[in-house]
Scaffold this active site. Structure first.
Site, PDB file in Angstrom:
ATOM      1  N   LYS A  86      11.678   5.348   7.138  1.00  0.00           N
ATOM      2  CA  LYS A  86      11.404   4.934   5.761  1.00  0.00           C
ATOM      3  C   LYS A  86       9.892   4.884   5.596  1.00  0.00           C
ATOM      4  O   LYS A  86       9.212   3.953   6.022  1.00  0.00           O
ATOM      5  CB  LYS A  86      12.034   3.578   5.448  1.00  0.00           C
ATOM      6  CG  LYS A  86      11.896   3.205   3.985  1.00  0.00           C
ATOM      7  CD  LYS A  86      12.808   2.047   3.633  1.00  0.00           C
ATOM      8  CE  LYS A  86      12.878   1.819   2.135  1.00  0.00           C
ATOM      9  NZ  LYS A  86      11.589   1.667   1.485  1.00  0.00           N
ATOM     10  N   ARG A 141       7.711   8.868  -9.580  1.00  0.00           N
ATOM     11  CA  ARG A 141       9.020   8.296  -9.843  1.00  0.00           C
ATOM     12  C   ARG A 141       9.035   7.561 -11.184  1.00  0.00           C
ATOM     13  O   ARG A 141      10.010   7.623 -11.919  1.00  0.00           O
ATOM     14  CB  ARG A 141       9.387   7.330  -8.709  1.00  0.00           C
ATOM     15  CG  ARG A 141      10.669   6.596  -8.953  1.00  0.00           C
ATOM     16  CD  ARG A 141      11.114   5.823  -7.727  1.00  0.00           C
ATOM     17  NE  ARG A 141      12.384   5.192  -7.998  1.00  0.00           N
ATOM     18  CZ  ARG A 141      12.516   3.998  -8.552  1.00  0.00           C
ATOM     19  NH1 ARG A 141      11.438   3.299  -8.870  1.00  0.00           N
ATOM     20  NH2 ARG A 141      13.704   3.492  -8.783  1.00  0.00           N
ATOM     21  N   GLU A 161       8.375  11.864  -0.130  1.00  0.00           N
ATOM     22  CA  GLU A 161       7.465  10.720  -0.134  1.00  0.00           C
ATOM     23  C   GLU A 161       6.023  11.194   0.020  1.00  0.00           C
ATOM     24  O   GLU A 161       5.695  11.944   0.936  1.00  0.00           O
ATOM     25  CB  GLU A 161       7.846   9.789   1.026  1.00  0.00           C
ATOM     26  CG  GLU A 161       7.259   8.408   0.929  1.00  0.00           C
ATOM     27  CD  GLU A 161       8.074   7.473   0.017  1.00  0.00           C
ATOM     28  OE1 GLU A 161       9.021   7.953  -0.650  1.00  0.00           O
ATOM     29  OE2 GLU A 161       7.738   6.281  -0.031  1.00  0.00           O
ATOM     30  N   CYS A 214     -26.550 -20.221   2.934  1.00  0.00           N
ATOM     31  CA  CYS A 214     -26.066 -18.966   3.510  1.00  0.00           C
ATOM     32  C   CYS A 214     -26.130 -19.042   5.039  1.00  0.00           C
ATOM     33  O   CYS A 214     -27.177 -19.388   5.594  1.00  0.00           O
ATOM     34  CB  CYS A 214     -26.924 -17.810   3.000  1.00  0.00           C
ATOM     35  SG  CYS A 214     -26.624 -16.268   3.886  1.00  0.00           S
ATOM     36  N   CYS A 272     -29.121 -16.527   6.237  1.00  0.00           N
ATOM     37  CA  CYS A 272     -30.549 -16.704   5.944  1.00  0.00           C
ATOM     38  C   CYS A 272     -30.919 -18.127   5.522  1.00  0.00           C
ATOM     39  O   CYS A 272     -32.099 -18.436   5.351  1.00  0.00           O
ATOM     40  CB  CYS A 272     -30.990 -15.716   4.871  1.00  0.00           C
ATOM     41  SG  CYS A 272     -30.326 -16.107   3.253  1.00  0.00           S
ATOM     42  N   CYS A 326     -24.685 -15.788  -1.775  1.00  0.00           N
ATOM     43  CA  CYS A 326     -26.056 -16.025  -1.340  1.00  0.00           C
ATOM     44  C   CYS A 326     -26.924 -15.207  -2.293  1.00  0.00           C
ATOM     45  O   CYS A 326     -26.699 -14.015  -2.466  1.00  0.00           O
ATOM     46  CB  CYS A 326     -26.256 -15.533   0.096  1.00  0.00           C
ATOM     47  SG  CYS A 326     -28.000 -15.355   0.524  1.00  0.00           S
ATOM     48  N   CYS A 337     -31.819 -11.349   2.243  1.00  0.00           N
ATOM     49  CA  CYS A 337     -30.906 -11.834   3.278  1.00  0.00           C
ATOM     50  C   CYS A 337     -30.538 -10.671   4.214  1.00  0.00           C
ATOM     51  O   CYS A 337     -30.127  -9.612   3.752  1.00  0.00           O
ATOM     52  CB  CYS A 337     -29.656 -12.405   2.610  1.00  0.00           C
ATOM     53  SG  CYS A 337     -28.392 -12.862   3.793  1.00  0.00           S
TER      54      CYS A 337
HETATM   55  S1  IVH Z   1      15.795   8.600  -0.028  1.00  0.00           S
HETATM   56  C1  IVH Z   1      18.638   8.159  -3.355  1.00  0.00           C
HETATM   57  N1  IVH Z   1      14.436   8.751   2.205  1.00  0.00           N
HETATM   58  O1  IVH Z   1      12.024   4.304  -0.260  1.00  0.00           O
HETATM   59  C2  IVH Z   1      17.692   8.348  -2.266  1.00  0.00           C
HETATM   60  N2  IVH Z   1      13.625   7.370   0.472  1.00  0.00           N
HETATM   61  O2  IVH Z   1      13.195   1.843  -1.316  1.00  0.00           O
HETATM   62  C3  IVH Z   1      16.418   7.650  -2.478  1.00  0.00           C
HETATM   63  N3  IVH Z   1      11.510   6.253   0.991  1.00  0.00           N
HETATM   64  O3  IVH Z   1      12.057   5.219  -3.650  1.00  0.00           O
HETATM   65  C4  IVH Z   1      15.330   7.989  -1.590  1.00  0.00           C
HETATM   66  N4  IVH Z   1      11.271   7.093   3.009  1.00  0.00           N
HETATM   67  O4  IVH Z   1      10.171   6.162  -2.170  1.00  0.00           O
HETATM   68  C5  IVH Z   1      14.515   8.212   0.977  1.00  0.00           C
HETATM   69  N5  IVH Z   1      13.301   8.978   4.221  1.00  0.00           N
HETATM   70  C6  IVH Z   1      13.390   8.457   3.003  1.00  0.00           C
HETATM   71  C7  IVH Z   1      12.414   7.582   2.503  1.00  0.00           C
HETATM   72  C8  IVH Z   1      12.573   7.053   1.224  1.00  0.00           C
HETATM   73  C9  IVH Z   1      10.744   6.311   2.075  1.00  0.00           C
HETATM   74  C10 IVH Z   1      11.221   5.442  -0.210  1.00  0.00           C
HETATM   75  C11 IVH Z   1      11.422   6.155  -1.521  1.00  0.00           C
HETATM   76  C12 IVH Z   1      12.377   5.291  -2.291  1.00  0.00           C
HETATM   77  C13 IVH Z   1      12.204   3.977  -1.625  1.00  0.00           C
HETATM   78  C14 IVH Z   1      13.420   3.107  -1.825  1.00  0.00           C
END
Ligand code: IVH
Length: 673
Positions: A118, A139, A181, A416, A419, A434, A439
């Site tokens: 993630k 988004r 992402e 300070c 200084c 300061c 300084c």
């Molecule tokens: S899938 C319906 N895959 O996490 C699917 N999201 O909390 C939605 N994100 O808005 C996204 N890594 O910006 C997906 N490997 C990944 C991701 C990912 C980061 C983010 C993405 C999403 C957010 C949701």
């Protein structure tokens, strides 16, 4: 077409192909075959050929990543299908509950899952038509996002075009949409914040905020400098998932040359999912970017369709979030740091504690208000959190039986710590400062500001060098920079003949920069880049500026009593006048072209919107500024006129809403005379 012209065209196209191939190796696969210098050479060759044959430039040429004029804002675009977010889980039990639901709703137990990292950035949709990148959309609220195409084009891991054969081989149609992402790698984040600090700008709290800030830059040139990266994880056509398995989508995107995160796995049970989660929890610190968890997705799209959505998240995917990396330790002391502007920042000195693989010894407390909010005293046990943030922060005080409370209350020092000058807190401001211009703490920051890119642009004169120069007493003010010799530099750590020579050359080159840079570089309070420009144009020389009275200063565009006073005060100090004299002796440019801006539109603020028929944006802007007016990017109650051309959009609506006067080009022409 003449044979020679055909030859050139072929040569250019071959060169582009070669560059694209190496870009892919470098930015997507992290596996370059040639050195940076060799790559730069190829790029220069292409630039040269394109400059000689401008008609042959195509939008997908690798030279065309940065381009176009600064925009006034971003156009809103509706997504082909909503960009959803994910539901979160925080422990194994919640994850198992999700699995049970998948089993119940699909009526099957043998479900395959794909585990992905993630990534902690922001999601972004890419539109390709006929294999050409035509759209990049944020988004936004999930339904409507902003068109940031020009900025997205600067991201090197995003292909500007993909050959049809390559798409065919990957099984992807020529018109498609990628979702993924956008993120800022940690190294780029660190570098950007260092540069911002040098310029006295506020810092981005973490790479995610920095990514969002960067992709919404109005100038794509700025976005290009900040090195964003993009990982693809979705492929749609007409708003629908294209392949029948998510794992196939990822492989196909990869085959098409998009960057797909290699740290992914197709698994056949929740045990394997759990292993993946455990494995990356321990390894997340080895990644060059931030992750905040793992995403688990049902592999088969037929099952995804059966599962459907709840509100704004799919039932077929779930995020497992790692706990914020935090540790408990004792706050042993509170120290105070002094910045360029003299701002005092309280910093917690901690008993060393290992948090996510890094030993943390300091954490910021931001300011006095924050200390009061936390109710922290010296000797307390505190929870320290480390995100992608610049410096770890104290999140809260631990109040329980095992952790005795501290007793020593912290007070901001009255003088300070560097200084000894009396510290001042201006009525209504959070920060203590300061106010001593000399300084030593400020010296270091002042030198960094002077040398930074937007000022005298002395490349290589960063924190490491400036620390050594000030510590050794080689540089006591900015004029001393121009006395530095190669020998001085060679006496420092980490300097060899070539690097020393580079710095000397950089210093020499900086002397040619125009007057406004030097004015800006002096670091007078309230005199930013724009004011420095107006001052240079009005007075035409440092000498005239130095002798200007408060009244004369206030004749300058946008200079009011506060700025005028600060400038007069600066030049009233003998040491500052001496400094300017030494800069003059060193050969810096202290004179410039006087430029009379009109006063007709003094104090008037304009916003340009839509397409103008008779001038370019830049021309119109210049006309207004030459007449003493100011052009800004967004409409507010303070705007005096909105100049609306054809196809004007949201800004025109806003102007009407606020009752701001709307004029056309002709009326603008009359106003500027
Ligand atoms: S899938 C319906 N895959 O996490 C699917 N999201 O909390 C939605 N994100 O808005 C996204 N890594 O910006 C997906 N490997 C990944 C991701 C990912 C980061 C983010 C993405 C999403 C957010 C949701």
């Amino acid at each position: 077409m003449a044979a020679a012209a055909k030859d050139v065209e072929q040569k250019i196209e071959a060169l582009r192909e070669k560059i694209r191939y190496h870009e892919h190796l470098y930015y997507v696969l992290d596996n370059p075959e040639i050195s940076d210098t060799e790559f730069d050479k190829l790029m220069q060759q292409l630039q040269q050929l394109e400059a000689e044959h401008p008609t042959l430039i195509t939008p997908d040429s690798p030279t065309q990543r940065v381009g176009g004029k600064p925009r006034e804002g971003f156009v809103k675009v509706r997504h082909s299908s909503p960009m959803l977010s994910l539901d979160n889980t925080y422990n194994e039990e919640e994850l198992r509950a999700w699995e049970r639901r998948v089993h119940e709703l699909t009526g099957r137990k043998d479900v395959d899952y794909v585990c992905e990292l993630k990534l902690d950035g922001m999601s972004l949709s890419l539109g390709y038509d006929d294999g050409q990148l035509v759209r990049g959309i944020t988004r936004g609220d999930g339904t409507v996002g902003e068109d940031v195409t020009l900025n997205v084009r600067t991201v090197r891991s995003v292909p500007l075009s993909i050959p049809k054969e390559k798409l065919k081989k990957a099984g992807i149609p020529v018109d498609f949409e990628v979702r993924g992402e956008l993120l800022m790698p940690l190294a780029a984040f660190k570098k950007m914040n260092e540069e911002r600090e040098m310029k006295g700008l506020s810092l981005f709290a973490n790479p995610r905020n920095a990514t969002a800030g960067t992709v919404r830059q109005l100038e794509s040139k700025v976005t290009a400098q900040r090195r964003l990266d993009y990982f693809a994880y979705g492929l749609l056509q007409h708003g629908r998932t294209y392949f029948d398995r998510h794992s196939k989508t990822l492989d196909a995107l990869n085959a098409a040359g998009l960057k797909v995160n290699p740290n992914r796995k197709l698994v056949h049970s929740m045990e394997q999912v759990w292993d993946f989660i455990g494995q990356w929890e321990g390894m997340r610190d080895s990644l060059p970017y931030e992750i905040d968890g793992i995403v688990v997705k049902v592999d088969r799209v037929a099952l995804q369709d059966e599962l459907g959505f709840t509100g704004k998240a799919p039932r077929w995917a779930i995020a497992y979030k790692y706990a914020a990396r935090a540790g408990i330790t004792k706050l042993e002391e509170i120290r105070v740091q002094v910045g360029r502007t003299g701002k005092l920042t309280p910093v917690a000195e901690l008993a060393p504690v290992l948090i996510g693989g890094t030993t943390v010894r300091n954490a910021t407390l931001h300011n006095m208000d924050e200390i009061e909010r936390l109710g922290v005293t010296i000797g307390d046990w505190v929870l320290v959190e480390r995100g992608g943030d610049v410096i770890p922060k104290v999140a809260k005080v631990i109040v329980d039986k095992e952790h005795p409370r501290g007793h020593k209350t912290f007070h901001m020092p009255e003088v300070c710590p560097v200084c000894g000058t009396k510290v001042v807190r201006t009525e209504g401001e959070v920060d203590y400062r300061c106010v001593n211009a000399n300084c030593p703490a400020k010296l270091r920051e002042t030198i960094l500001h002077f040398a930074s890119r937007g000022v005298m642009n002395i490349d290589g004169m960063g924190e490491a060098l400036v620390n050594q120069l000030t510590d050794r007493g080689l540089v006591k003010d900015v004029a001393d920079i121009y006395k530095l010799t190669k020998k001085d530099l060679l006496s420092l750590q980490r300097f060899a003949d070539k690097s020393a020579q580079n710095i000397v050359d950089e210093i020499e080159t900086s002397k040619k920069l125009p007057l406004e840079r030097v004015i800006y570089g002096l670091g007078m309070r309230f005199v930013g880049e724009r004011t420095a420009q107006f001052l240079a144009e009005h007075f035409g020389s440092m000498e005239a500026l130095e002798h200007a009275s408060q009244e004369e200063l206030q004749d300058v565009n946008e200079v009011g009593p506060r700025i005028a006073e600060s400038i007069v005060e600066f030049f009233s100090i003998a040491a500052n006048r001496k400094l300017v004299e030494r800069l003059h002796e060193a050969g810096l440019t202290l004179t410039g072209q006087k430029k009379q801006r009109g006063t007709k539109l003094a104090g008037k603020t304009f916003v340009l919107t839509g397409t103008l028929a008779h001038f370019t944006r830049d021309e119109a802007k210049k006309m207004i500024e030459d007449a003493g007016g100011k052009v800004t990017g967004s409409v507010s109650k303070k705007t005096d006129y909105v100049v609306a051309g054809g196809d004007a959009g949201s800004k025109l609506d806003k102007a009407k809403e606020l009752g701001v006067k709307v004029i056309d080009e002709k009326e603008m022409g009359k106003l500027v005379g």
